[in-house]
Write a protein that holds these residues in place. Structure first.
Motif, PDB file in Angstrom:
ATOM      1  N   GLU A  94       0.899  -1.280   0.041  1.00  0.00           N
ATOM      2  CA  GLU A  94       0.083  -0.124  -0.103  1.00  0.00           C
ATOM      3  C   GLU A  94       0.907   1.172   0.048  1.00  0.00           C
ATOM      4  N   MET A  95       1.907   1.140   0.804  1.00  0.00           N
ATOM      5  CA  MET A  95       2.924   2.351   0.810  1.00  0.00           C
ATOM      6  C   MET A  95       3.663   2.555  -0.499  1.00  0.00           C
ATOM      7  N   LEU A  96       3.890   1.627  -1.211  1.00  0.00           N
ATOM      8  CA  LEU A  96       4.365   1.584  -2.278  1.00  0.00           C
ATOM      9  C   LEU A  96       3.627   2.057  -3.388  1.00  0.00           C
ATOM     10  N   ALA A  97       2.322   1.619  -3.303  1.00  0.00           N
ATOM     11  CA  ALA A  97       1.275   2.235  -4.442  1.00  0.00           C
ATOM     12  C   ALA A  97       1.085   3.500  -4.235  1.00  0.00           C
ATOM     13  N   GLN A  98       1.149   4.113  -2.944  1.00  0.00           N
ATOM     14  CA  GLN A  98       0.850   5.577  -2.813  1.00  0.00           C
ATOM     15  C   GLN A  98       2.157   6.360  -3.480  1.00  0.00           C
ATOM     16  N   LYS A 100       4.263   5.511  -5.767  1.00  0.00           N
ATOM     17  CA  LYS A 100       4.238   5.322  -7.239  1.00  0.00           C
ATOM     18  C   LYS A 100       3.153   6.360  -7.678  1.00  0.00           C
ATOM     19  N   GLU A 101       2.222   6.623  -6.881  1.00  0.00           N
ATOM     20  CA  GLU A 101       1.032   7.633  -7.501  1.00  0.00           C
ATOM     21  C   GLU A 101       1.540   8.897  -7.157  1.00  0.00           C
ATOM     22  N   LEU A 103       4.645   9.962  -7.775  1.00  0.00           N
ATOM     23  CA  LEU A 103       5.576   9.999  -8.775  1.00  0.00           C
ATOM     24  C   LEU A 103       5.548   9.533 -10.254  1.00  0.00           C
ATOM     25  N   PRO A 104       4.416  10.097 -10.860  1.00  0.00           N
ATOM     26  CA  PRO A 104       4.105   9.733 -12.316  1.00  0.00           C
ATOM     27  C   PRO A 104       5.549   9.808 -13.254  1.00  0.00           C
ATOM     28  N   GLY A 105       5.615   8.708 -13.976  1.00  0.00           N
ATOM     29  CA  GLY A 105       6.632   8.626 -14.815  1.00  0.00           C
ATOM     30  C   GLY A 105       7.936   8.183 -14.422  1.00  0.00           C
ATOM     31  N   TYR A 106       7.936   7.684 -13.174  1.00  0.00           N
ATOM     32  CA  TYR A 106       8.994   7.012 -12.711  1.00  0.00           C
ATOM     33  C   TYR A 106       9.095   5.410 -12.866  1.00  0.00           C
ATOM     34  N   LYS A 107      10.119   5.065 -13.113  1.00  0.00           N
ATOM     35  CA  LYS A 107      10.143   3.492 -13.121  1.00  0.00           C
ATOM     36  C   LYS A 107      10.800   2.994 -11.836  1.00  0.00           C
ATOM     37  N   VAL A 108      10.049   1.939 -11.151  1.00  0.00           N
ATOM     38  CA  VAL A 108      10.384   1.438  -9.903  1.00  0.00           C
ATOM     39  C   VAL A 108      11.312   0.434  -9.944  1.00  0.00           C
ATOM     40  N   VAL A 109      12.304   0.543  -9.476  1.00  0.00           N
ATOM     41  CA  VAL A 109      13.753  -0.484  -8.926  1.00  0.00           C
ATOM     42  C   VAL A 109      13.625  -0.871  -7.756  1.00  0.00           C
ATOM     43  N   ALA A 110      13.598  -2.356  -7.598  1.00  0.00           N
ATOM     44  CA  ALA A 110      13.360  -2.979  -6.594  1.00  0.00           C
ATOM     45  C   ALA A 110      14.717  -3.645  -6.001  1.00  0.00           C
ATOM     46  N   TYR A 111      15.568  -3.372  -4.964  1.00  0.00           N
ATOM     47  CA  TYR A 111      16.624  -4.455  -4.608  1.00  0.00           C
ATOM     48  C   TYR A 111      15.926  -5.770  -4.334  1.00  0.00           C
ATOM     49  N   ILE A 112      16.775  -6.611  -4.547  1.00  0.00           N
ATOM     50  CA  ILE A 112      16.155  -8.024  -4.413  1.00  0.00           C
ATOM     51  C   ILE A 112      15.769  -8.395  -3.063  1.00  0.00           C
ATOM     52  N   ASN A 113      16.484  -7.594  -1.929  1.00  0.00           N
ATOM     53  CA  ASN A 113      16.079  -7.766  -0.822  1.00  0.00           C
ATOM     54  C   ASN A 113      14.551  -6.886  -0.408  1.00  0.00           C
ATOM     55  N   THR A 114      13.498  -7.407  -0.892  1.00  0.00           N
ATOM     56  CA  THR A 114      12.345  -6.897  -0.792  1.00  0.00           C
ATOM     57  C   THR A 114      11.003  -8.005  -0.804  1.00  0.00           C
ATOM     58  N   THR A 115       9.876  -7.924  -0.549  1.00  0.00           N
ATOM     59  CA  THR A 115       9.187  -9.087  -0.185  1.00  0.00           C
ATOM     60  C   THR A 115       8.450  -9.222  -1.586  1.00  0.00           C
ATOM     61  N   ALA A 116       8.023 -10.338  -1.865  1.00  0.00           N
ATOM     62  CA  ALA A 116       7.395 -10.909  -3.045  1.00  0.00           C
ATOM     63  C   ALA A 116       5.994  -9.826  -3.450  1.00  0.00           C
ATOM     64  N   ALA A 117       5.533  -9.313  -2.298  1.00  0.00           N
ATOM     65  CA  ALA A 117       4.148  -8.550  -2.440  1.00  0.00           C
ATOM     66  C   ALA A 117       4.747  -7.142  -2.901  1.00  0.00           C
ATOM     67  N   LEU A 118       5.971  -6.705  -2.844  1.00  0.00           N
ATOM     68  CA  LEU A 118       6.224  -5.418  -3.250  1.00  0.00           C
ATOM     69  C   LEU A 118       6.940  -5.593  -4.550  1.00  0.00           C
ATOM     70  N   THR A 120       5.630  -7.302  -6.977  1.00  0.00           N
ATOM     71  CA  THR A 120       4.526  -7.439  -7.867  1.00  0.00           C
ATOM     72  C   THR A 120       4.448  -5.750  -8.494  1.00  0.00           C
ATOM     73  N   LEU A 121       4.853  -4.691  -7.669  1.00  0.00           N
ATOM     74  CA  LEU A 121       4.521  -3.404  -8.017  1.00  0.00           C
ATOM     75  C   LEU A 121       5.779  -2.890  -8.560  1.00  0.00           C
ATOM     76  N   CYS A 122       6.743  -3.583  -8.963  1.00  0.00           N
ATOM     77  CA  CYS A 122       8.228  -3.000  -9.356  1.00  0.00           C
ATOM     78  C   CYS A 122       8.118  -3.294 -10.752  1.00  0.00           C
ATOM     79  N   ASP A 123       9.170  -2.278 -11.519  1.00  0.00           N
ATOM     80  CA  ASP A 123       9.412  -2.572 -13.011  1.00  0.00           C
ATOM     81  C   ASP A 123      10.743  -3.685 -13.042  1.00  0.00           C
ATOM     82  N   VAL A 124      11.575  -3.244 -12.316  1.00  0.00           N
ATOM     83  CA  VAL A 124      12.841  -3.932 -12.382  1.00  0.00           C
ATOM     84  C   VAL A 124      13.594  -4.368 -11.002  1.00  0.00           C
ATOM     85  N   CYS A 125      14.132  -5.535 -11.086  1.00  0.00           N
ATOM     86  CA  CYS A 125      14.762  -6.089  -9.825  1.00  0.00           C
ATOM     87  C   CYS A 125      16.268  -5.875  -9.899  1.00  0.00           C
ATOM     88  N   VAL A 126      17.067  -5.781  -8.789  1.00  0.00           N
ATOM     89  CA  VAL A 126      18.542  -5.699  -9.183  1.00  0.00           C
ATOM     90  C   VAL A 126      18.970  -6.231  -7.737  1.00  0.00           C
TER      91      VAL A 126
END
Ligand code: 13P
Ligand code: SF4
Length: 305
Positions: A94-98, A100-101, A103-118, A120-126
């Motif tokens: 929920e926090m990530l969805a907010q 993202k809202e 920051l329109p136009g931003y791609k979300v990059v998630a460090y692999i150290n994130t939950t599976a739920a997070l 689902t909302l990211c564009d690329v993992c690293v």
């Protein structure tokens, strides 16, 4: 010489068609029983190459989730339910969805150290070792990087041409290391090279001779012609390096760099999991798994470009 409990673990894992994965921050007795030792993503990839029906992941929960995302047909068990990662869990969907809202136009990059739920909302993992390369190759100039502001800051400095927004937070274990620890350690060991993880604070990373992921730090120390090293990552690495390369000297940057979440899993928990007395299974809805896998697939695609 393996202990009785280790020998029993090795016997049982064969009997129970199980591979044991151990993140390098686990204790040495667990590493000695593992089929694979390494970082979280490398371990998940290795698990997929085996025919074993069962996987035991000795690490923290997001690592078990990564195995499940990549090899859904396997039963994935964690020896210790308490083994979570505060950084991976610091944001919820929920926090990530907010964010993202806002920051329109931003791609979300998630460090692999994130939950599976997070994921689902990211564009690329690293991973910590691929972050700079992957973000450089992304076809996007505006990036929101979650959840580690220290790794994010390290990436930002390597790629000044992109606008990278960070969130507050990160690994509480690596954040304990300070520039004062560096001054003291260098005073005590003036000839030693300082090797640190990019999860460390920027003022610590800036003083380092080498910044890299856990496996990169271990490779660097193994291959270097130098003989003394101050290690700025979880202190289990100081022990593993000392055992693997007894001719070299390894010093912890601080005695406080201990991840209690990684240490909560014991060799007895591993035995009990194989005996079916404890452990818990990672399960995931197929829709969540597929949504979380997208950002991992994108990391692999960009990594292979
Ligand atoms: P890696 O170096 O494998 O990214 O590990 C860092 C870490 O903190 C794992 O929890
Ligand atoms: Fe999480 Fe940090 Fe522990 Fe790794 S070392 S599991 S990032 S708290």
């Amino acid at each position: 010489m393996l202990s009785d409990i280790q020998q029993e673990i090795i016997r049982l894992k064969k009997e129970k068609d199980t591979v044991i994965l151990a993140h390098c921050y686990q204790t040495h007795d667990i590493l000695e029983c593992a089929d694979f030792v390494g970082d979280s993503f490398g371990l998940a990839q290795k698990a997929c190459t085996t025919d074993a029906a069962n996987v035991i992941m000795c690490g923290v929960r997001f690592m078990g989730e990564t195995v499940k995302i990549l090899c859904p047909e396997k039963r994935v068990l964690m020896p210790c339910e308490e083994a979570g990662c505060p950084m991976a869990e610091q944001l919820d969907a929920e926090m990530l969805a907010q964010l993202k809202e806002s920051l329109p136009g931003y791609k979300v990059v998630a460090y692999i150290n994130t939950t599976a739920a997070l994921k689902t909302l990211c564009d690329v993992c690293v991973t910590s070792s691929s972050a700079v390369k992957i973000i450089r190759r992304m076809d996007a100039d505006k990036i929101l990087f979650i959840p580690d502001c220290n790794l994010g800051d390290y990436v930002k400095k390597q790629i000044p041409e992109k606008e990278i927004k960070l969130v507050q937070g990160g690994c509480p274990t690596h954040a304990r290391l300070t520039a004062q620890d560096v001054r003291e350690a260098k005073k005590s060991h003036p000839k030693a090279l300082l090797l640190v993880h990019p999860e460390c604070r920027p003022d610590v990373a800036e003083l380092a001779d080498f910044v890299g992921s856990t496996t990169e730090i271990m490779d660097f120390a193994a291959k270097s012609s130098e003989n003394e090293f101050i290690i700025g990552t979880e202190n289990s690495i100081v022990q593993h390096l000392g055992i693997n390369y007894p001719e070299k000297l390894f010093y912890p940057l601080s005695k406080d760099c201990v991840c209690h979440n990684m240490r909560v899993t014991t060799i007895a928990d591993l035995l009990h999991t194989l005996q079916g007395k404890s452990g818990f299974e990672i399960t995931m809805e197929e829709s969540e798994r597929l949504a979380a896998k997208r950002c991992i697939d994108e990391m692999l695609r960009l990594g292979n470009e």
